[in-house]
Write a protein that holds these residues in place. Structure first.
Motif, PDB file in Angstrom:
ATOM      1  N   VAL B  19       0.854  -1.195   0.000  1.00 47.67           N
ATOM      2  CA  VAL B  19       0.000   0.000   0.000  1.00 47.67           C
ATOM      3  C   VAL B  19       0.887   1.242   0.000  1.00 47.67           C
ATOM      4  CG1 VAL B  19      -0.157   0.030   2.535  1.00 47.67           C
ATOM      5  CG2 VAL B  19      -1.930   1.159   1.165  1.00 47.67           C
ATOM      6  N   THR B  20       0.405   2.277  -0.685  1.00 44.00           N
ATOM      7  CA  THR B  20       1.144   3.547  -0.752  1.00 44.00           C
ATOM      8  C   THR B  20       0.274   4.677  -0.228  1.00 44.00           C
ATOM      9  OG1 THR B  20       2.458   2.797  -2.641  1.00 44.00           O
ATOM     10  CG2 THR B  20       2.321   5.173  -2.261  1.00 44.00           C
ATOM     11  N   LEU B  21       0.812   5.415   0.730  1.00 47.22           N
ATOM     12  CA  LEU B  21       0.122   6.570   1.308  1.00 47.22           C
ATOM     13  C   LEU B  21       0.739   7.850   0.739  1.00 47.22           C
ATOM     14  CD1 LEU B  21       0.037   5.453   5.059  1.00 47.22           C
ATOM     15  CD2 LEU B  21      -1.489   4.820   3.196  1.00 47.22           C
ATOM     16  N   SER B  22      -0.107   8.779   0.354  1.00 49.28           N
ATOM     17  CA  SER B  22       0.352   9.990  -0.324  1.00 49.28           C
ATOM     18  C   SER B  22       0.542  11.148   0.647  1.00 49.28           C
ATOM     19  CB  SER B  22      -0.658  10.400  -1.397  1.00 49.28           C
ATOM     20  OG  SER B  22      -0.823   9.373  -2.342  1.00 49.28           O
ATOM     21  N   GLN B  56      18.960  12.606  -2.422  1.00 48.79           N
ATOM     22  CA  GLN B  56      18.084  12.130  -3.490  1.00 48.79           C
ATOM     23  C   GLN B  56      17.682  10.680  -3.286  1.00 48.79           C
ATOM     24  OE1 GLN B  56      19.457  12.979  -7.401  1.00 48.79           O
ATOM     25  NE2 GLN B  56      19.598  15.170  -7.068  1.00 48.79           N
ATOM     26  N   GLN B  57      18.502   9.926  -2.577  1.00 47.52           N
ATOM     27  CA  GLN B  57      18.189   8.518  -2.361  1.00 47.52           C
ATOM     28  C   GLN B  57      17.024   8.384  -1.401  1.00 47.52           C
ATOM     29  OE1 GLN B  57      21.474   6.269  -0.855  1.00 47.52           O
ATOM     30  NE2 GLN B  57      20.453   4.293  -1.141  1.00 47.52           N
ATOM     31  N   ASN B  58      16.063   7.563  -1.785  1.00 43.79           N
ATOM     32  CA  ASN B  58      14.887   7.361  -0.939  1.00 43.79           C
ATOM     33  C   ASN B  58      15.242   6.539   0.296  1.00 43.79           C
ATOM     34  OD1 ASN B  58      13.023   8.723  -2.604  1.00 43.79           O
ATOM     35  ND2 ASN B  58      12.855   6.937  -3.937  1.00 43.79           N
ATOM     36  N   ALA B  59      14.708   6.955   1.442  1.00 45.45           N
ATOM     37  CA  ALA B  59      14.944   6.239   2.694  1.00 45.45           C
ATOM     38  C   ALA B  59      14.152   4.937   2.728  1.00 45.45           C
ATOM     39  CB  ALA B  59      14.545   7.121   3.875  1.00 45.45           C
ATOM     40  N   THR B  60      14.733   3.939   3.373  1.00 47.08           N
ATOM     41  CA  THR B  60      14.033   2.662   3.572  1.00 47.08           C
ATOM     42  C   THR B  60      14.281   2.185   4.995  1.00 47.08           C
ATOM     43  OG1 THR B  60      15.913   1.351   2.829  1.00 47.08           O
ATOM     44  CG2 THR B  60      14.327   2.020   1.147  1.00 47.08           C
ATOM     45  N   GLU B  61      13.273   1.550   5.562  1.00 47.86           N
ATOM     46  CA  GLU B  61      13.359   0.935   6.890  1.00 47.86           C
ATOM     47  C   GLU B  61      12.565  -0.369   6.833  1.00 47.86           C
ATOM     48  OE1 GLU B  61      14.916   1.639   9.719  1.00 47.86           O
ATOM     49  OE2 GLU B  61      15.744   3.592   9.171  1.00 47.86           O
ATOM     50  N   ASN B  62      13.279  -1.444   6.546  1.00 48.17           N
ATOM     51  CA  ASN B  62      12.643  -2.765   6.472  1.00 48.17           C
ATOM     52  C   ASN B  62      11.517  -2.746   5.440  1.00 48.17           C
ATOM     53  OD1 ASN B  62      14.361  -3.807   8.560  1.00 48.17           O
ATOM     54  ND2 ASN B  62      13.080  -2.687  10.036  1.00 48.17           N
ATOM     55  N   ARG B  63      10.271  -2.943   5.848  1.00 51.03           N
ATOM     56  CA  ARG B  63       9.151  -2.988   4.900  1.00 51.03           C
ATOM     57  C   ARG B  63       8.658  -1.613   4.470  1.00 51.03           C
ATOM     58  NH1 ARG B  63       4.794  -4.414   6.846  1.00 51.03           N
ATOM     59  NH2 ARG B  63       5.264  -4.267   9.079  1.00 51.03           N
ATOM     60  N   ASN B  67       8.936   7.410  -1.427  1.00 57.05           N
ATOM     61  CA  ASN B  67       9.207   7.915  -2.767  1.00 57.05           C
ATOM     62  C   ASN B  67       9.232   9.428  -2.653  1.00 57.05           C
ATOM     63  OD1 ASN B  67       9.496   8.460  -5.457  1.00 57.05           O
ATOM     64  ND2 ASN B  67       7.503   7.667  -6.075  1.00 57.05           N
ATOM     65  N   PHE B  68      10.429   9.970  -2.597  1.00 54.04           N
ATOM     66  CA  PHE B  68      10.621  11.396  -2.387  1.00 54.04           C
ATOM     67  C   PHE B  68      10.844  12.060  -3.733  1.00 54.04           C
ATOM     68  CE2 PHE B  68      11.553  15.344  -0.783  1.00 54.04           C
ATOM     69  CZ  PHE B  68      12.880  15.727  -0.851  1.00 54.04           C
ATOM     70  N   GLN B  69       9.926  12.919  -4.125  1.00 50.27           N
ATOM     71  CA  GLN B  69      10.000  13.663  -5.372  1.00 50.27           C
ATOM     72  C   GLN B  69      10.096  15.149  -5.020  1.00 50.27           C
ATOM     73  OE1 GLN B  69      10.076  12.184  -8.425  1.00 50.27           O
ATOM     74  NE2 GLN B  69       9.942  10.160  -7.461  1.00 50.27           N
ATOM     75  N   LYS B  70      11.328  15.638  -4.922  1.00 51.56           N
ATOM     76  CA  LYS B  70      11.528  16.983  -4.406  1.00 51.56           C
ATOM     77  C   LYS B  70      10.899  18.056  -5.288  1.00 51.56           C
ATOM     78  CE  LYS B  70      15.058  19.906  -2.306  1.00 51.56           C
ATOM     79  NZ  LYS B  70      16.495  20.006  -1.918  1.00 51.56           N
ATOM     80  N   ALA B  71      11.045  17.930  -6.590  1.00 49.72           N
ATOM     81  CA  ALA B  71      10.498  18.956  -7.489  1.00 49.72           C
ATOM     82  C   ALA B  71       8.983  19.024  -7.382  1.00 49.72           C
ATOM     83  CB  ALA B  71      10.928  18.675  -8.923  1.00 49.72           C
ATOM     84  N   ALA B  72       8.368  17.882  -7.213  1.00 46.26           N
ATOM     85  CA  ALA B  72       6.912  17.818  -7.087  1.00 46.26           C
ATOM     86  C   ALA B  72       6.452  18.035  -5.657  1.00 46.26           C
ATOM     87  CB  ALA B  72       6.408  16.475  -7.596  1.00 46.26           C
TER      88      ALA B  72
END
Lengths: 114, 113
Positions: B19-22, B56-63, B67-72
């Motif tokens: 699932v993706t939360l915005s 620029q690299q997206n952070a991850t923590e296990n599961r 998705n970091f889109q700085k311009a947007a």
């Protein structure tokens, strides 16, 4: 390790009564401290923050006040509670984790005004 | 002033799915940090993941990953292999030069068995 304690966990008070919620942090010195309120189904609203003893900044004009009598103690008070003061109150402290200023929260106090 | 917007008040997903939360935000600062916090029914606010805006690299923590889109000015949270314990309110938050967190209004996520 650092810990944050907040009490009481729940509180039921009549309208017009005074309030005192306490928050203490252990394992760190001179932390930034914060009080937030969360209304039902809503996000968090910053009420007060403190960068040191006796230094309090208020974010929202209201019926509440805050004090920091000791380095790791932060108190939220009111002289006369209103119905609108009901909510979930969270205390937090912040630290730099690498370059990132990160806030850590207590378990909260659920305040019901009757 | 900075703002954080979460446009999905509620979401639900089957256990084990993704699932993706915005989250979108606005700030005039160049240096800022973004966070996702989780608040389960116990009401404790738990840090899930954090991101530095200059990375620029997206952070991850296990599961959990972002998705970091700085311009947007977008900062979405992806939960992979969702578990029942992931059921909670999820808050997106931003901190910039004034060192104060600004929270979104939250997304209530329910994981269905």
């Amino acid at each position: 390790s650092q810990t944050i304690h907040q009490w009481p966990a729940t509180l039921v008070q009549p309208v017009g009564s005074p309030l005192s919620l306490e928050c203490t942090v252990e394992g760190t010195s001179n932390p930034n401290l914060y009080w937030y309120r969360q209304a039902a189904g809503r996000g968090l609203q910053l009420l007060f923050y403190s960068v040191g003893i006796g230094q309090i900044s208020s974010e929202v004009p209201q019926n509440l006040s805050a004090s920091r009598p000791q380095d790791r103690q932060f108190i939220l008070s009111s002289k006369k509670l209103l119905l609108s003061d009901s909510g979930f109150y969270l205390c937090a402290w912040s630290e730099y984790a690498g370059r990132i200023l990160t806030q850590h929260f207590g378990d909260g106090t659920r305040l019901s005004i009757l | 002033a900075q703002t954080v917007t979460q446009s999905q008040p509620e979401m639900s997903v089957q256990e084990a799915e993704t699932v993706t939360l915005s989250c979108t935000y606005d700030t005039s600062e160049n240096n800022y940090y973004l966070f996702w916090y989780k608040q389960p029914p116990s009401r404790q606010m738990i840090l899930v993941i954090r991101q530095e805006a200059y990375k620029q690299q997206n952070a991850t923590e296990n599961r959990f990953s972002v998705n970091f889109q700085k311009a947007a000015k977008s900062f979405s949270l992806k939960i992979s292999d969702s578990q029942l314990g992931d059921t909670a309110m999820y808050f997106c938050a931003l901190i910039d030069g004034n060192e104060k967190l600004t929270f979104g209004t939250g997304t209530r996520l329910t994981i269905i068995p």
